[in-house]
Structure formats: structure tokens, C-alpha cells
Motif scaffolding. Structure first.
Motif, PDB file in Angstrom:
ATOM      1  N   LEU A  45       0.834  -1.197   0.000  1.00 60.00           N
ATOM      2  CA  LEU A  45       0.000   0.000   0.000  1.00 60.00           C
ATOM      3  C   LEU A  45       0.873   1.252   0.000  1.00 60.00           C
ATOM      4  O   LEU A  45       0.582   2.219  -0.706  1.00 60.00           O
ATOM      5  N   ALA A  46       1.947   1.239   0.751  1.00 62.68           N
ATOM      6  CA  ALA A  46       2.828   2.407   0.828  1.00 62.68           C
ATOM      7  C   ALA A  46       3.414   2.748  -0.542  1.00 62.68           C
ATOM      8  O   ALA A  46       3.402   3.913  -0.957  1.00 62.68           O
ATOM      9  N   ARG A  47       3.911   1.762  -1.263  1.00 61.58           N
ATOM     10  CA  ARG A  47       4.477   2.012  -2.592  1.00 61.58           C
ATOM     11  C   ARG A  47       3.409   2.512  -3.559  1.00 61.58           C
ATOM     12  O   ARG A  47       3.665   3.378  -4.382  1.00 61.58           O
ATOM     13  N   ARG A  48       2.229   1.937  -3.468  1.00 58.87           N
ATOM     14  CA  ARG A  48       1.129   2.390  -4.333  1.00 58.87           C
ATOM     15  C   ARG A  48       0.818   3.860  -4.064  1.00 58.87           C
ATOM     16  O   ARG A  48       0.637   4.638  -4.997  1.00 58.87           O
ATOM     17  N   LEU A  49       0.744   4.235  -2.789  1.00 60.97           N
ATOM     18  CA  LEU A  49       0.429   5.620  -2.441  1.00 60.97           C
ATOM     19  C   LEU A  49       1.536   6.573  -2.881  1.00 60.97           C
ATOM     20  O   LEU A  49       1.248   7.675  -3.376  1.00 60.97           O
ATOM     21  N   LEU A  50       2.776   6.168  -2.733  1.00 64.93           N
ATOM     22  CA  LEU A  50       3.884   7.011  -3.180  1.00 64.93           C
ATOM     23  C   LEU A  50       3.861   7.197  -4.697  1.00 64.93           C
ATOM     24  O   LEU A  50       4.095   8.305  -5.198  1.00 64.93           O
ATOM     25  N   ALA A  51       3.562   6.143  -5.433  1.00 64.55           N
ATOM     26  CA  ALA A  51       3.443   6.255  -6.886  1.00 64.55           C
ATOM     27  C   ALA A  51       2.278   7.166  -7.264  1.00 64.55           C
ATOM     28  O   ALA A  51       2.370   7.948  -8.212  1.00 64.55           O
ATOM     29  N   MET A  52       1.177   7.078  -6.495  1.00 66.24           N
ATOM     30  CA  MET A  52       0.014   7.943  -6.762  1.00 66.24           C
ATOM     31  C   MET A  52       0.362   9.410  -6.568  1.00 66.24           C
ATOM     32  O   MET A  52      -0.078  10.266  -7.342  1.00 66.24           O
ATOM     33  N   ILE A  53       1.142   9.710  -5.530  1.00 63.39           N
ATOM     34  CA  ILE A  53       1.556  11.098  -5.289  1.00 63.39           C
ATOM     35  C   ILE A  53       2.379  11.602  -6.469  1.00 63.39           C
ATOM     36  O   ILE A  53       2.152  12.705  -6.984  1.00 63.39           O
ATOM     37  N   TYR A  54       3.313  10.814  -6.911  1.00 59.91           N
ATOM     38  CA  TYR A  54       4.162  11.174  -8.049  1.00 59.91           C
ATOM     39  C   TYR A  54       3.300  11.421  -9.285  1.00 59.91           C
ATOM     40  O   TYR A  54       3.444  12.430  -9.977  1.00 59.91           O
ATOM     41  N   ASP A  55       2.373  10.497  -9.572  1.00 60.20           N
ATOM     42  CA  ASP A  55       1.516  10.626 -10.748  1.00 60.20           C
ATOM     43  C   ASP A  55       0.560  11.808 -10.630  1.00 60.20           C
ATOM     44  O   ASP A  55       0.230  12.442 -11.634  1.00 60.20           O
ATOM     45  N   THR A  56       0.125  12.116  -9.418  1.00 58.75           N
ATOM     46  CA  THR A  56      -0.742  13.272  -9.215  1.00 58.75           C
ATOM     47  C   THR A  56      -0.030  14.553  -9.625  1.00 58.75           C
ATOM     48  O   THR A  56      -0.618  15.430 -10.272  1.00 58.75           O
ATOM     49  N   LEU A  57       1.237  14.660  -9.287  1.00 58.02           N
ATOM     50  CA  LEU A  57       2.009  15.844  -9.686  1.00 58.02           C
ATOM     51  C   LEU A  57       2.110  15.936 -11.210  1.00 58.02           C
ATOM     52  O   LEU A  57       2.009  17.029 -11.783  1.00 58.02           O
ATOM     53  N   LEU A  58       2.278  14.809 -11.865  1.00 63.05           N
ATOM     54  CA  LEU A  58       2.345  14.807 -13.333  1.00 63.05           C
ATOM     55  C   LEU A  58       1.002  15.183 -13.951  1.00 63.05           C
ATOM     56  O   LEU A  58       0.951  15.918 -14.949  1.00 63.05           O
ATOM     57  N   VAL A  59      -0.089  14.696 -13.371  1.00 64.14           N
ATOM     58  CA  VAL A  59      -1.419  15.029 -13.886  1.00 64.14           C
ATOM     59  C   VAL A  59      -1.711  16.517 -13.687  1.00 64.14           C
ATOM     60  O   VAL A  59      -2.259  17.168 -14.585  1.00 64.14           O
ATOM     61  N   VAL A  60      -1.317  17.076 -12.556  1.00 67.05           N
ATOM     62  CA  VAL A  60      -1.511  18.511 -12.332  1.00 67.05           C
ATOM     63  C   VAL A  60      -0.720  19.310 -13.372  1.00 67.05           C
ATOM     64  O   VAL A  60      -1.220  20.310 -13.911  1.00 67.05           O
ATOM     65  N   ALA A  61       0.480  18.871 -13.689  1.00 68.75           N
ATOM     66  CA  ALA A  61       1.267  19.544 -14.720  1.00 68.75           C
ATOM     67  C   ALA A  61       0.562  19.453 -16.085  1.00 68.75           C
ATOM     68  O   ALA A  61       0.517  20.441 -16.837  1.00 68.75           O
ATOM     69  N   LEU A  62       0.003  18.294 -16.391  1.00 66.26           N
ATOM     70  CA  LEU A  62      -0.762  18.124 -17.633  1.00 66.26           C
ATOM     71  C   LEU A  62      -1.946  19.080 -17.660  1.00 66.26           C
ATOM     72  O   LEU A  62      -2.208  19.745 -18.668  1.00 66.26           O
TER      73      LEU A  62
END
Length: 149
Positions: free
Chosen positions: A17-34
Motif C-alpha cells: 500500500l505504501a508504494r502504491r500511495l507514493l506512486a500515486m503522489i508522483y503521478d498526481t504531480l504529473l497530472v496537475v502539470a498536464l
């Protein structure tokens, strides 16, 4: 159609779960940039005026889905998942389809909106599947670190 990953070892363990959440945070930043890039283009096309309304929300929804679906169906990894050595794959161990990616994407909304219950759910079972995993017939696995040559 099942397309296996060429580098798949025998058995991969479920992602934590921790790795999934960390990946989600990273991807959220990319989506905000998009979204920021899309917003800048939309404002430019709208004569410098703010863009609002249902068409704008639909564009952001579709662009976000295409971001995730492109990476999930192509390599099984978004950039956040790549950083944390995760991969989404079918339960048979191959690439997921566009339909599976759409189901994962749609189920992610309620999974997060209900205080993350859809993700906490993975802690209850041995298979470590979230609501999105169960609904779409997919799973997220932890990849082994690549050895440096």
C-alpha cells in the motif's frame, strides 16, 4: 487477447500500500502539470479568458484517463509506478486492455472518495487487491530492482 510481459519472472509479489500511495503522489504531480498545460492552451485559445463549464471538466477527465490508460496499456507503468518499481498487469500476468484501464480509472474515484477505503481494502485479503484491481481483473505487482551492468 493476452500479451505477456517479456521480462516477467516466475512469480511477482503484490505491491504494498505504501508504494502504491507514493506512486500515486508522483503521478498526481504529473497530472496537475498536464492540467496546467491544457489550461494554458485553453486560455490562449479563449482569448485570455478563463475556461469553465462542463466541456472543460470533460476535457480534463478524458485527458487524465488517456494519461493513465496510455501508460498502463503500453508498458504497465506510469512514471510514478516506474519510479517505485511497480507494474499493473492482468491476473494472467500480461498487458491490460483499454477496457480494463477504463474500469480501473472509474473505480479509483469512489475508492479515493470514500476515505481511501478502496485502497485500504487490500490490507484485508491475502491477494492484496484493491477495488480497482478486483473490478478490472488486474493487479499491481512489485518488480525486482534491475541489476546494474
Amino acid at each position: 487477447m493476452h500479451i505477456p510481459f517479456p521480462d516477467s519472472p516466475r512469480v511477482l509479489r503484490p505491491a504494498s500500500l505504501a508504494r502504491r500511495l507514493l506512486a500515486m503522489i508522483y503521478d498526481t504531480l504529473l497530472v496537475v502539470a498536464l492540467w496546467m498545460v491544457l489550461g494554458a492552451v485553453a486560455v490562449g485559445l479563449n482569448g485570455g479568458e478563463a475556461v469553465t463549464g462542463p466541456q472543460w471538466k470533460t476535457l480534463l477527465f478524458v485527458a487524465t484517463y488517456l494519461f493513465f490508460a496510455y501508460f498502463w496499456t503500453r508498458s504497465g507503468q506510469t512514471l510514478g509506478m516506474l519510479a517505485w518499481n511497480l507494474r499493473v498487469q492482468s491476473t494472467a500476468g500480461g498487458h491490460i486492455s483499454w477496457t480494463q484501464s477504463l474500469i480501473r480509472f472509474i473505480v479509483a474515484g469512489p475508492s479515493l472518495a470514500l476515505a481511501g477505503l478502496g485502497y485500504w481494502w487490500m490490507l484485508l485479503g491475502d491477494e492484496k487487491l484493491t477495488w480497482g484491481d478486483r473490478a478490472s481483473g488486474t493487479r499491481i505487482v512489485q518488480l525486482e530492482k534491475k541489476k546494474k551492468a
